[in-house]
Enzyme design. Structure first.
Site, PDB file in Angstrom:
ATOM      1  N   LYS A  22       0.837  -1.212   0.000  1.00  0.00           N
ATOM      2  CA  LYS A  22       0.000   0.000   0.000  1.00  0.00           C
ATOM      3  C   LYS A  22       0.866   1.254   0.000  1.00  0.00           C
ATOM      4  CE  LYS A  22      -1.824   1.744   3.974  1.00  0.00           C
ATOM      5  NZ  LYS A  22      -1.515   3.165   4.114  1.00  0.00           N
ATOM      6  N   ASN A  23       1.889   1.249   0.840  1.00  0.00           N
ATOM      7  CA  ASN A  23       2.684   2.472   0.981  1.00  0.00           C
ATOM      8  C   ASN A  23       3.624   2.702  -0.200  1.00  0.00           C
ATOM      9  OD1 ASN A  23       1.339   2.891   3.317  1.00  0.00           O
ATOM     10  ND2 ASN A  23       3.057   2.445   4.698  1.00  0.00           N
ATOM     11  N   ARG A  92      -5.026  10.296   3.852  1.00  0.00           N
ATOM     12  CA  ARG A  92      -3.816  11.097   4.034  1.00  0.00           C
ATOM     13  C   ARG A  92      -2.988  11.165   2.748  1.00  0.00           C
ATOM     14  NH1 ARG A  92      -0.482  14.287   7.433  1.00  0.00           N
ATOM     15  NH2 ARG A  92       1.650  13.625   7.157  1.00  0.00           N
ATOM     16  N   CYS A 116      -6.235   7.957   8.811  1.00  0.00           N
ATOM     17  CA  CYS A 116      -6.570   7.240  10.033  1.00  0.00           C
ATOM     18  C   CYS A 116      -6.344   8.126  11.249  1.00  0.00           C
ATOM     19  CB  CYS A 116      -5.689   5.996  10.153  1.00  0.00           C
ATOM     20  SG  CYS A 116      -6.216   4.622   9.138  1.00  0.00           S
ATOM     21  N   ARG A 121      -1.062  14.583  12.470  1.00  0.00           N
ATOM     22  CA  ARG A 121      -0.220  14.252  11.317  1.00  0.00           C
ATOM     23  C   ARG A 121       0.014  15.520  10.500  1.00  0.00           C
ATOM     24  NH1 ARG A 121      -2.001   8.590   8.722  1.00  0.00           N
ATOM     25  NH2 ARG A 121       0.179   8.495   8.146  1.00  0.00           N
ATOM     26  N   PRO A 122       0.931  16.371  10.976  1.00  0.00           N
ATOM     27  CA  PRO A 122       1.169  17.633  10.296  1.00  0.00           C
ATOM     28  C   PRO A 122       1.795  17.436   8.916  1.00  0.00           C
ATOM     29  CG  PRO A 122       2.758  17.306  12.081  1.00  0.00           C
ATOM     30  CD  PRO A 122       1.789  16.162  12.144  1.00  0.00           C
ATOM     31  N   ILE A 123       1.765  18.480   8.088  1.00  0.00           N
ATOM     32  CA  ILE A 123       2.371  18.373   6.746  1.00  0.00           C
ATOM     33  C   ILE A 123       3.420  19.470   6.533  1.00  0.00           C
ATOM     34  CG2 ILE A 123       0.441  17.185   5.637  1.00  0.00           C
ATOM     35  CD1 ILE A 123      -0.491  19.897   4.565  1.00  0.00           C
ATOM     36  N   LEU A 125       6.575  19.456   6.910  1.00  0.00           N
ATOM     37  CA  LEU A 125       7.808  19.043   6.221  1.00  0.00           C
ATOM     38  C   LEU A 125       7.578  18.966   4.706  1.00  0.00           C
ATOM     39  CD1 LEU A 125       8.942  16.270   8.737  1.00  0.00           C
ATOM     40  CD2 LEU A 125       9.825  18.606   8.540  1.00  0.00           C
ATOM     41  N   ASP A 303       3.758   0.764  12.140  1.00  0.00           N
ATOM     42  CA  ASP A 303       2.535   0.139  11.619  1.00  0.00           C
ATOM     43  C   ASP A 303       2.305  -1.256  12.203  1.00  0.00           C
ATOM     44  OD1 ASP A 303       1.906   2.344  10.166  1.00  0.00           O
ATOM     45  OD2 ASP A 303       2.632   1.573   8.253  1.00  0.00           O
ATOM     46  N   ARG A 395      -8.797  -0.520   4.070  1.00  0.00           N
ATOM     47  CA  ARG A 395      -7.896   0.507   3.513  1.00  0.00           C
ATOM     48  C   ARG A 395      -6.514  -0.060   3.225  1.00  0.00           C
ATOM     49  NH1 ARG A 395      -8.755   6.202   6.354  1.00  0.00           N
ATOM     50  NH2 ARG A 395      -7.300   6.668   4.713  1.00  0.00           N
TER      51      ARG A 395
HETATM   52  C1  UD1 Z   1       4.002   6.774   6.221  1.00  0.00           C
HETATM   53  C2  UD1 Z   1       3.155   5.545   6.013  1.00  0.00           C
HETATM   54  C3  UD1 Z   1       2.521   5.088   7.316  1.00  0.00           C
HETATM   55  C4  UD1 Z   1       3.604   4.891   8.380  1.00  0.00           C
HETATM   56  C5  UD1 Z   1       4.498   6.117   8.483  1.00  0.00           C
HETATM   57  C6  UD1 Z   1       5.699   5.904   9.394  1.00  0.00           C
HETATM   58  C7  UD1 Z   1       2.394   5.892   3.751  1.00  0.00           C
HETATM   59  C8  UD1 Z   1       1.252   6.110   2.826  1.00  0.00           C
HETATM   60  N1  UD1 Z   1       2.098   5.868   5.051  1.00  0.00           N
HETATM   61  O1  UD1 Z   1       3.133   7.798   6.700  1.00  0.00           O
HETATM   62  O2  UD1 Z   1       1.876   3.833   7.071  1.00  0.00           O
HETATM   63  O3  UD1 Z   1       2.990   4.677   9.631  1.00  0.00           O
HETATM   64  O4  UD1 Z   1       5.011   6.472   7.184  1.00  0.00           O
HETATM   65  O5  UD1 Z   1       6.449   4.831   8.966  1.00  0.00           O
HETATM   66  O6  UD1 Z   1       3.513   5.675   3.316  1.00  0.00           O
HETATM   67  N2  UD1 Z   1       5.625  14.557  10.522  1.00  0.00           N
HETATM   68  C9  UD1 Z   1       5.694  15.914  10.785  1.00  0.00           C
HETATM   69  N3  UD1 Z   1       5.521  16.774   9.751  1.00  0.00           N
HETATM   70  C10 UD1 Z   1       5.310  16.360   8.467  1.00  0.00           C
HETATM   71  C11 UD1 Z   1       5.252  14.971   8.219  1.00  0.00           C
HETATM   72  C12 UD1 Z   1       5.407  14.102   9.271  1.00  0.00           C
HETATM   73  O7  UD1 Z   1       5.887  16.337  11.922  1.00  0.00           O
HETATM   74  O8  UD1 Z   1       5.173  17.189   7.556  1.00  0.00           O
HETATM   75  C13 UD1 Z   1       5.786  13.599  11.650  1.00  0.00           C
HETATM   76  C14 UD1 Z   1       4.534  12.760  11.876  1.00  0.00           C
HETATM   77  O9  UD1 Z   1       3.603  13.418  12.686  1.00  0.00           O
HETATM   78  C15 UD1 Z   1       5.094  11.507  12.527  1.00  0.00           C
HETATM   79  C16 UD1 Z   1       6.464  11.363  11.857  1.00  0.00           C
HETATM   80  O10 UD1 Z   1       6.763  12.639  11.296  1.00  0.00           O
HETATM   81  O11 UD1 Z   1       5.266  11.701  13.905  1.00  0.00           O
HETATM   82  C17 UD1 Z   1       6.498  10.302  10.784  1.00  0.00           C
HETATM   83  O12 UD1 Z   1       5.554  10.596   9.788  1.00  0.00           O
HETATM   84  P1  UD1 Z   1       5.814  10.217   8.266  1.00  0.00           P
HETATM   85  O13 UD1 Z   1       7.079   9.441   8.139  1.00  0.00           O
HETATM   86  O14 UD1 Z   1       5.663  11.453   7.452  1.00  0.00           O
HETATM   87  O15 UD1 Z   1       4.575   9.277   7.982  1.00  0.00           O
HETATM   88  P2  UD1 Z   1       3.631   9.304   6.717  1.00  0.00           P
HETATM   89  O16 UD1 Z   1       4.427   9.565   5.484  1.00  0.00           O
HETATM   90  O17 UD1 Z   1       2.437  10.131   6.986  1.00  0.00           O
END
Ligand code: UD1
Length: 429
Positions: A22-23, A92, A116, A121-123, A125, A303, A395
């Protein structure tokens, strides 16, 4: 609304070819927007998130064909830069569209993505990295609009975010010049994305290490690509075998992606055999694990934190699990407690004292992996377990009940909770 009904206590046994990741497939589908000459993908899992992403691509003007486990895409006609809000709010991973749409059309607009409920889950970055590449970012009334022409740059992530690394790679593929991403995430799905992009003529290197280099190209050519097997789904099925004392062989997988998981399963007493492209497990008495911490790859994946917690509920002794990636990802715990699990949680620490057996109950999945954990608990429990919230499980797992039936489980989808007395039996907390 559908639920899952499990009559627990059956040992799993058999062989399984695991679905595509999926990822991997979600960013790869977004990456297809960069390729106007056609994309053919194999080992595509049939998941709600995949169907949702395909619906988004179609709404933007792409021609989409999903049949069996293959997807054929023609994105040449994509002209729309506003991703429909109702689809964006579903998951997401809509966030992956920012980089490619901006690169392709010079503009993109999205509302804040859904996903989920596993904590904030901020964006930041994603947006900071795209800004470093030259994007203008406007945020107003719940919408994010990005515009501008992208130019290669050297940029570093404060945290090795998987999604932000992928988004920046996607934005940089056709940017002018060279982009270097420092402190990149090292997850295998990033390697999968690199392999897919390079097969179509992109020039990406370093994925799997913490520095990814992307040299911009003008266009990509027609590509056919087979997605990696899903390491999280693989880990879930291995734990399902372990918790039922069963025997399972996973075929056509990449065992190296699961080292942290197979090491822990060995520590918990399972007999593991690791081949070149398969893993076999034979479950037995389950031993508690002293300490497991989730962390970015190659550490133990967040996960699989909830499924591992489920496994430890019936281990001999006391286990400690520390969640270091999503610090509020614990909504499975009260549900497991309803089944008799002895778990206490403080901040990101989860202590589990194994009980001789769980008892079937009516429980609710609140996110994808919490749902998987409840399925594992239900497989091991005495009596019937009914799990609501199956849409979360759909999902990420391609028809989990059907696969488990093939392995010998007594599990089915039911329209309404059919259990005579959910929660019957004593509660063990
Ligand atoms: C991806 C995976 C998800 C997995 C996660 C961690 C996909 C579709 N999903 O999610 O299954 O659980 O990696 O292995 O690939 N963060 C920030 N700011 C940002 C982005 C992230 O602070 O802009 C923080 C998040 O809150 C979290 C950490 O970074 O604490 C890791 O998140 P991230 O690696 O970005 O996970 P996803 O890409 O959302």
């Amino acid at each position: 609304m559908e639920s899952i009904l499990i009559r627990g206590g059956r040992r799993l046994s058999g062989r399984l070819v695991v679905q595509g990741a999926k990822n991997s497939i979600l960013p790869i589908l977004a990456a297809s927007l960069l390729n106007c000459q056609g994309v053919h993908l194999q080992r595509v899992p049939d998941l709600d998130d995949v169907r949702n992403m395909l619906a988004i691509l179609s709404s933007l003007g792409a021609e989409v064909n999903f049949s069996g486990d293959e997807v054929v895409l023609d994105t040449a006609g994509v002209k729309e830069y506003h991703v429909p809000d109702y689809l964006m709010r579903e998951m997401r991973s809509g966030i992956f569209l920012l980089g490619p749409l901006l690169s392709r059309l010079g503009k993109v607009r999205v509302c804040y993505p859904g996903g989920c409920a596993i904590g904030p889950r901020p964006i930041n970055l994603h947006l900071g990295g795209l800004q470093a590449l030259g994007a203008r970012v406007e945020e107003s009334n719940g919408f994010i609009t990005l515009s501008g022409r992208l130019k290669g740059t050297r940029t570093g992530l404060d945290y090795p975010s998987v999604g932000a690394t992928e988004n920046l790679m996607l934005a940089a593929v056709m940017a002018e010049g060279e982009t270097v991403i420092y402190n990149a995430a090292r997850e295998p799905e990033i390697v999968d994305l690199q392999n897919f992009l390079n097969k179509g003529g992109a020039r990406v290197s370093g994925a799997g290490s913490s520095t990814v280099v992307i040299r911009g190209v003008k266009e990509l050519h027609r590509t056919s690509y087979r997605v990696f097997p899903d390491r999280i789904v693989s880990g879930t099925y291995l734990m399902a075998a372990a918790i039922t004392g069963g025997e399972l062989t996973l075929e056509d997988i990449i065992p190296g992606h699961l080292t942290a998981v197979t090491n822990l399963l060995r520590e918990s007493g399972a007999a593991m055999e690791i081949g070149a492209d398969q893993i076999s497990i034979r479950g037995g008495e389950i031993a508690a694990i002293r300490l497991a911490c989730t962390s970015p790859y190659p550490g133990f994946p967040t996960d699989l934190q909830a499924p591992l917690t489920a496994l430890m509920t019936v281990a001999n002794g006391r286990s400690l699990i520390v969640e270091k990636v999503f610090k509020k990802r614990f909504r499975h715990i009260p549900e497991l407690q309803k089944m008799g699990a002895r778990i206490s949680q403080k901040n990101s620490h989860v202590a589990i004292v194994g009980v001789p057996h769980l008892t079937g109950a009516g429980v609710e999945a609140t996110d994808l992996r919490a749902g998987a954990a409840l399925v594992l608990a239900g497989l091991a429990a005495r009596g019937e377990t009914v799990i609501k919230g199956i849409r979360y499980i759909d999902r990420g797992y391609d028809d989990l009940p059907r696969v488990l039936v093939l392995l010998g489980a007594d599990i089915e989808r039911v329209k309404k909770p059919a259990v005579s007395q959910p929660g019957s039996g004593s509660r063990k907390v």
